[in-house]
Design a protein around this motif. Structure first.
Motif, PDB file in Angstrom:
ATOM      1  N   TYR A  94      -6.648  -5.676  -2.524  1.00  0.00           N
ATOM      2  CA  TYR A  94      -5.769  -5.213  -1.449  1.00  0.00           C
ATOM      3  C   TYR A  94      -4.804  -4.140  -1.933  1.00  0.00           C
ATOM      4  N   HIS A  95      -4.992  -3.702  -3.163  1.00  0.00           N
ATOM      5  CA  HIS A  95      -4.189  -2.588  -3.663  1.00  0.00           C
ATOM      6  C   HIS A  95      -4.900  -1.305  -3.249  1.00  0.00           C
ATOM      7  N   LYS A  96      -4.194  -0.504  -2.449  1.00  0.00           N
ATOM      8  CA  LYS A  96      -4.843   0.632  -1.791  1.00  0.00           C
ATOM      9  C   LYS A  96      -5.552   1.562  -2.777  1.00  0.00           C
ATOM     10  N   LYS A  97      -4.847   1.932  -3.834  1.00  0.00           N
ATOM     11  CA  LYS A  97      -5.419   2.894  -4.763  1.00  0.00           C
ATOM     12  C   LYS A  97      -6.680   2.327  -5.435  1.00  0.00           C
ATOM     13  N   THR A  98      -6.606   1.060  -5.816  1.00  0.00           N
ATOM     14  CA  THR A  98      -7.770   0.431  -6.445  1.00  0.00           C
ATOM     15  C   THR A  98      -8.936   0.378  -5.470  1.00  0.00           C
ATOM     16  N   LEU A  99      -8.646  -0.085  -4.260  1.00  0.00           N
ATOM     17  CA  LEU A  99      -9.737  -0.263  -3.314  1.00  0.00           C
ATOM     18  C   LEU A  99     -10.327   1.083  -2.881  1.00  0.00           C
ATOM     19  N   LEU A 100      -9.475   2.034  -2.562  1.00  0.00           N
ATOM     20  CA  LEU A 100     -10.004   3.329  -2.133  1.00  0.00           C
ATOM     21  C   LEU A 100     -10.710   4.032  -3.290  1.00  0.00           C
ATOM     22  N   GLY A 101     -10.338   3.666  -4.510  1.00  0.00           N
ATOM     23  CA  GLY A 101     -11.004   4.241  -5.677  1.00  0.00           C
ATOM     24  C   GLY A 101     -12.452   3.801  -5.798  1.00  0.00           C
ATOM     25  N   LEU A 102     -12.776   2.661  -5.210  1.00  0.00           N
ATOM     26  CA  LEU A 102     -14.160   2.196  -5.351  1.00  0.00           C
ATOM     27  C   LEU A 102     -14.920   2.149  -4.031  1.00  0.00           C
ATOM     28  N   ALA A 103     -14.201   2.339  -2.902  1.00  0.00           N
ATOM     29  CA  ALA A 103     -14.867   2.248  -1.597  1.00  0.00           C
ATOM     30  C   ALA A 103     -15.285   3.627  -1.101  1.00  0.00           C
TER      31      ALA A 103
END
Ligand code: ZN
Length: 689
Positions: free
Chosen positions: A513-522
């Motif tokens: 749910y950490h935006k940067k982490t999730l958007l980094g892999l999605a």
């Protein structure tokens, strides 16, 4: 004469292991183990080197045989393997009982602990304490009448648990609701109708005219049938009927569990008293991080009082929503699921299918690896081909430290294979870290998931839940692999109290749910487009949808469990038990509970499973993981340098120390204080940050 299961160094030779190897390998290893055990038991030099070290080696070698057999049973099962497993399982159980209940070992442990204190390291002391305590809790120190009574109670409790869970199953099976009219299935999704008509066809093999469109449809009290029916059926009186049946399962007639509840509670209390405890809950918490019942009470009450008003607000919003949709009745127990789903659809109109294209497995793995590389200063490298695998889809990786030294390795079995692989996801140990008489071993983990396999050119596309699960299992894996402890009984996940063992796994889930982490892999697997912000926001908001009501529900179960196993004085009449459950419902439910509710009669977790006086562990672990994650939030999740700094600390404490210290000490070393409920309440949106 080479049996690949009798391979005691390196990794298991999965490619060459066959069902026919199981029985001879287990017979051989059990014979060797018995001999080794007897040697240790009769050894005159009672010290760490002569008692514990050889036993660690014994366990390791036994694990080299039995570990792969179990692993294959879960991941490459067939009839022959099942039969072989079944044939020797009893023998393995017998041996572990001989081992764990050996009076000679118990006395040797006590001797070492008492006479050689100064030569022992803190982790060695803890291993001895734990072994002595566990032996005592299994009644080893009792004698005469007390021992006999203790054994009788243990046997009786085992029987009662089995009957309890059988009653739940039989009561569930004995009910069915057959629907034949179209108006009764209104609102139910087509996938449910297909499922329900198939269920009808299976129960009535002579009826050849069953179709998902025309019925008949069979609804049962099994969760996959009951839950969607309550969420989607517009027919209110049927929902009411089904809810009544569900909440009174196994409370009447042939499969009545009420008398069993009284008996179980009474016997558990007596058993605890024989061991010197005032209640069964006091006994239960001595093996847990919580240590004291008062600590559990405090945690549950903090969460309850913080959630109650928020739960009332959620309910008001739900009532208003239902009213706006033209609903005129009072919201009752059997309406809540239905309207909760309607409001969810309105608020967060996305499905698993909308998200899946953004989560192709290769990208998710890349993102996960780069996250842990950054936080924990490690390097994950592909090592396919270096290990013998049980299926061609299985991947193999190494973890190295920054200096390039190998710390650990892991297998990843990513895809679902319904034909021979068990469902769900799990992490298990292949090799434990430790200094053995046969040398030092670096840890190896199994990470097993059940994601959709690639189809043709389409890679494996994961649901968001599957991404969370992968992170979760990887968290367990990190604790297993990044341990620095060389005593195998407490290295990695070994010896960690079970209310603390979900800390690293749930901690890792938070990163989804950490935006940067999730958007980094999605990234969309075809267009490369990053997951749109709007979808991310909905995903985040959906996490806390009706969070307070969900929290209260778990707290209700946990409080009832503790109350019955601690303060309640068990008698023969089950009515007071139900009265207690009702009284607790009044303080933990914002919708009027029913005095006729008999959910306790189907509460197998505490009456037939291992959660007796331990149901609180779910919440306890959430508090720990949220609080641990908050340490990173306080340092700034987007501040790479600070994240790495806290990451090091997490690695050196929670991940490194395993079960070598009491989990409260480990947590305090990481956080500088005892755990607080605040972070979980903030994450759930129940208090403001
Ligand atoms: Zn877990």
């Amino acid at each position: 004469m080479t049996n690949p299961l009798l391979k005691f160094d390196g990794l298991p030779d999965f490619k060459n292991i066959d069902a026919s190897h199981v029985v001879p390998a287990v017979e051989t290893i059990l014979e060797d183990s018995r001999e080794a055990l007897q040697q240790v038991e009769s050894c005159d030099t009672r010290d760490w080197e002569h008692i514990v070290k050889p036993l660690d080696e014994l366990s390791r070698k036994l694990g080299c045989v039995w570990g792969p057999v179990n692993h294959l049973l879960y991941t490459r099962s067939d009839e022959k393997l099942r039969q072989a497993h079944q044939k020797v399982q009893g023998e393995i159980v017998n041996f572990s009982l001989e081992y764990s209940q050996s009076k000679k070992l118990y006395e040797a442990y006590k001797h070492i602990a008492e006479t050689q204190k100064d030569q022992l390291s803190p982790s060695q002391k803890r291993i001895l304490e734990t072994n002595i305590r566990d032996a005592e809790l299994s009644g080893i120190a009792l004698s005469g009448q007390d021992k006999e009574r203790f054994n009788d109670i243990s046997r009786e409790l085992t029987k009662l648990s089995t009957t309890f869970s059988n009653n739940v199953l039989d009561a569930t099976k004995s009910f069915e609701l057959v629907l034949e009219n179209k108006e009764d299935i209104d609102g139910l999704p087509s996938s449910f109708l297909a499922f329900a008509s198939q269920s009808y066809a299976q129960a009535n093999p002579d009826n050849k005219q069953v179709t998902p469109e025309q019925g008949p449809w069979r609804v049962t009290l099994d969760i996959p049938s009951y839950v969607p029916f309550m969420q989607h059926a517009t027919n209110r009186s049927l929902r009411k009927k089904l809810n009544k049946e569900f909440s009174t399962r196994a409370s009447k007639g042939t499969f009545d569990n009420s008398p069993l509840i009284s008996k179980i509670l009474k016997l558990r209390k007596e058993k605890a008293q024989l061991l010197g405890f005032d209640s069964f809950a006091s006994l239960s918490v001595t093996r847990k991080m919580a240590s004291k019942v008062a600590s559990v009470d405090k945690l549950l009450e903090e969460l309850r009082s913080a959630s109650f008003n928020a739960a009332q607000d959620e309910l008001s919003e739900l009532k208003q929503f239902a009213k706006n949709c033209g609903y005129k009745e009072e919201l009752e127990l059997w309406d809540v699921s239905f309207w909760t789903e309607r409001m969810r659809e309105k608020k967060f109109n996305f499905t698993d299918e909308d998200l899946k294209p953004y989560f192709p497995l290769p990208n998710v793995l890349k993102g996960l690896f780069s996250l842990v590389e950054q936080i924990f200063d490690i390097k994950v490298t592909e090592a396919d081909g270096e290990a013998s695998v049980w299926n061609d889809d299985v991947r193999f990786f190494h973890i190295n430290d920054q200096g390039g030294e190998r710390i650990a390795s892991f297998f990843l079995d990513p895809y679902n294979r319904p034909e021979n692989k068990r469902g769900g996801a799990w992490m298990d140990s292949c090799v434990d870290r430790g200094s053995f008489t046969s040398g030092h071993k670096t840890p190896v983990a199994y990470l097993v998931c059940n994601s959709t396999p690639p189809v043709g050119e389409t890679p494996s596309l994961m649901s968001f839940r599957e991404v969370e699960t992968l992170f979760h299992e990887f968290g367990h894996g990190l604790q297993h692999m990044l341990t620095k402890i060389d005593e195998p009984q407490v290295s990695g996940i070994n010896g960690v109290e079970w209310d603390a063992v979900e800390l690293p796994s749930q901690f890792m889930e938070n990163w989804c749910y950490h935006k940067k982490t999730l958007l980094g892999l999605a990234k969309h697997y075809q267009t490369g487009e990053v997951l749109p912000d709007e979808l991310f926001e909905k995903l985040s908001a959906a996490r806390n949808y009706m969070a307070a009501n969900q929290m209260l529900r778990q707290i209700r179960f946990a409080m009832t469990d503790i109350e019955l196993h601690h303060r309640y004085e068990p008698g023969d009449d089950p009515q007071p038990v139900f009265d207690i459950a009702y009284a607790i419902s009044k303080t933990t439910s914002v919708i009027e509970p029913s005095p006729d509710d008999r959910m306790l009669c189907s509460f197998s977790h505490i009456f037939a499973g291992g959660y007796a006086a331990g149901y609180y562990s779910y919440k306890w672990a959430e508090v720990l993981s949220a609080d641990a994650f908050a340490a990173f939030e306080e340092a700034g999740l987007d501040d790479a340098k600070n994240v790495t700094r806290i990451g090091h600390k997490f690695r050196d404490t929670v991940l490194a120390l395993g079960g070598s210290q009491h989990p409260m000490e480990v947590f305090k070393e990481f956080r500088g204080r005892e755990p607080s409920t605040e972070a979980l309440l903030i994450h759930a949106g129940l208090v403001n940050s």
